[in-house]
Each structure stands twice: as C-alpha cells, then as structure tokens.
Design an enzyme around this catalytic site. Structure first.
Site, PDB file in Angstrom:
ATOM      1  N   SER A  12      -2.724  -7.885   2.666  1.00 12.57           N
ATOM      2  CA  SER A  12      -3.005  -7.818   4.106  1.00 12.57           C
ATOM      3  C   SER A  12      -3.362  -9.208   4.623  1.00 12.57           C
ATOM      4  O   SER A  12      -2.986  -9.582   5.733  1.00 12.57           O
ATOM      5  CB  SER A  12      -4.170  -6.862   4.381  1.00 12.57           C
ATOM      6  OG  SER A  12      -3.892  -5.585   3.894  1.00 12.57           O
ATOM      7  N   HIS A  62       0.846  -1.204   0.000  1.00 12.03           N
ATOM      8  CA  HIS A  62       0.000   0.000   0.000  1.00 12.03           C
ATOM      9  C   HIS A  62       0.885   1.260   0.000  1.00 12.03           C
ATOM     10  O   HIS A  62       0.605   2.223  -0.707  1.00 12.03           O
ATOM     11  CB  HIS A  62      -0.870   0.048   1.255  1.00 12.03           C
ATOM     12  CG  HIS A  62      -1.922  -1.025   1.348  1.00 12.03           C
ATOM     13  ND1 HIS A  62      -1.987  -1.904   2.400  1.00 12.03           N
ATOM     14  CD2 HIS A  62      -2.943  -1.346   0.526  1.00 12.03           C
ATOM     15  CE1 HIS A  62      -3.027  -2.718   2.241  1.00 12.03           C
ATOM     16  NE2 HIS A  62      -3.617  -2.419   1.101  1.00 12.03           N
ATOM     17  N   ARG A  83      -1.655  -5.529  -8.475  1.00 19.76           N
ATOM     18  CA  ARG A  83      -0.570  -6.478  -8.236  1.00 19.76           C
ATOM     19  C   ARG A  83      -0.464  -7.390  -9.445  1.00 19.76           C
ATOM     20  O   ARG A  83       0.236  -7.105 -10.391  1.00 19.76           O
ATOM     21  CB  ARG A  83      -0.843  -7.282  -6.957  1.00 19.76           C
ATOM     22  CG  ARG A  83      -0.539  -6.509  -5.708  1.00 19.76           C
ATOM     23  CD  ARG A  83      -1.204  -7.091  -4.503  1.00 19.76           C
ATOM     24  NE  ARG A  83      -2.647  -6.892  -4.550  1.00 19.76           N
ATOM     25  CZ  ARG A  83      -3.482  -7.158  -3.565  1.00 19.76           C
ATOM     26  NH1 ARG A  83      -3.021  -7.676  -2.463  1.00 19.76           N
ATOM     27  NH2 ARG A  83      -4.764  -6.913  -3.665  1.00 19.76           N
ATOM     28  N   LYS A 119     -15.179  -8.484   2.920  1.00 24.84           N
ATOM     29  CA  LYS A 119     -14.137  -8.974   3.829  1.00 24.84           C
ATOM     30  C   LYS A 119     -14.497  -8.692   5.281  1.00 24.84           C
ATOM     31  O   LYS A 119     -15.014  -7.621   5.588  1.00 24.84           O
ATOM     32  CB  LYS A 119     -12.815  -8.232   3.544  1.00 24.84           C
ATOM     33  CG  LYS A 119     -12.255  -8.426   2.159  1.00 24.84           C
ATOM     34  CD  LYS A 119     -11.021  -7.549   1.998  1.00 24.84           C
ATOM     35  CE  LYS A 119     -10.424  -7.638   0.608  1.00 24.84           C
ATOM     36  NZ  LYS A 119      -9.395  -6.622   0.380  1.00 24.84           N
TER      37      LYS A 119
END
Ligand code: ADP
Length: 168
Positions: A130, A17, A92, A41
C-alpha cells in the site's frame, strides 16, 4: 464450518491483498476481512473509507460473500468474537517474516486455539505494498497494475493528481 479472519490496514487495498483473499477463500468456508488500526503506521484513509474501498474492490473483482468489518482493539478478541479458527496473513518477501512471526507467536500466546495461517503471494505482487502505491500515486504515477479502478479514483481524489505531475 471453518471460518477465518483476514486483518490488515488496507490503506488502501491492493491486488496483492486481493490475491491473498482469493487463496484463503479456497481453503476456508468463510472469510471475513477486518480493517484494523496499525499503531505503527499513519493511515491516509479513515477506517470507514478503507472499509468502503475494500467492499468496492471485492465487487469490482467479482469476489462475493466476503464480509468486511472495521475493528479497533485487540485482534485476537475480534477473532474470538467471530468464532474463527484462523487468522490469515500474506507473505511477500523475507522482509515480512520477522514482524509476522512475532505477531503470530503473540497471538498464539493470547489464544492457543486460533492459528495464524500464511499465504504466499503471487510472484508479481511480491514487491507490492500500500505504501508503494501511495508513493507512486502521490506524484501522479500510474497505479492501474496495482489496484482496482475504485482505489485509483480514491487516491486521485486524495492527492488531487490526475496528470503526470510534470510541473516546472
Ligand atoms: P498491516 O498493517 O496489518 O501489515 P497491510 O494492509 O499492510 O496491514 O497488510 C495486511 C496483510 O496483507 C499482511 O499480512 C501483509 O503481509 C499482506 N500483504 C500486503 N501486501 C501484500 C501483497 N502484495 N501480497 C501479499 N500479501 C500482502
């Protein structure tokens, strides 16, 4: 002035990040980070904890002048209220693409004046998430290559794991 908003769960913030933050700051005059809820999430840290960790991480990394807010609600409304020209997201691998593409097109439908801008992460962070950090730390692994010290400490407190996790 060209302002942008970088939204995310940041549960917790990682060097990936922070890499996106550094890249976006080179392009925009002002960058605001918004810690938002992602209904897909379940979060480990509360929104306030996540915001605090983002602020501490920025300080630890010597990145100044990036305000951090929490926001619950429609992201595009937050972007409009802040008067930004762009929403920043990080890419990514190709695995990010489908979801990000869908989000970007939806947000464009909701407000065609606000562009979503993608920054490609550095190769060494392209596997980093994460979730992976939480998984490693949950079992006492070393995450110092992935997150700043303040985040590592917060994870240790959450999971109460300082040792190697070798219990027989
Ligand atoms: P969200 O739940 O909104 O996807 P995340 O905190 O997981 O929130 O991610 C926020 C943004 O940061 C997303 O655009 C994501 O692709 C990007 N991101 C997450 N990890 C990395 C990384 N290692 N490198 C680059 N971008 C990343």
């Amino acid at each position: 002035m060209r302002a942008a908003l970088y939204p995310g769960s940041f549960d917790p913030i990682t060097y990936g990040h922070l890499d996106i933050v550094r890249r976006a700051r080179k392009v925009f005059d002002k960058l605001t980070i918004a810690v938002v809820e992602n209904p897909r999430k379940e979060a480990l840290f509360s929104p306030e904890e996540r915001r605090g960790l983002v602020e501490q991480a920025l300080q630890e990394e010597g990145i100044g002048d990036v305000p951090v807010i929490t926001y619950s609600g429609l992201l595009i409304e937050c972007a409009k209220r802040l008067g930004v020209v762009a929403i920043v997201r990080g890419l990514r691998a190709t695995s990010d693409f489908d979801y990000e593409f869908q989000m970007a097109l939806t947000n464009r439908d909701l407000d065609s004046d606000i562009e979503t801008v993608f920054f490609m992460t550095a190769g060494r962070f392209s596997f980093l998430s994460s979730s992976i950090v939480k998984e490693v730390k949950r079992y006492g692994g070393d995450v110092s290559k992935f997150v700043p010290r303040c985040v590592e400490r917060a994870l240790e407190e959450k999971f109460n794991t300082k040792g190697s996790g070798l219990y027989f």
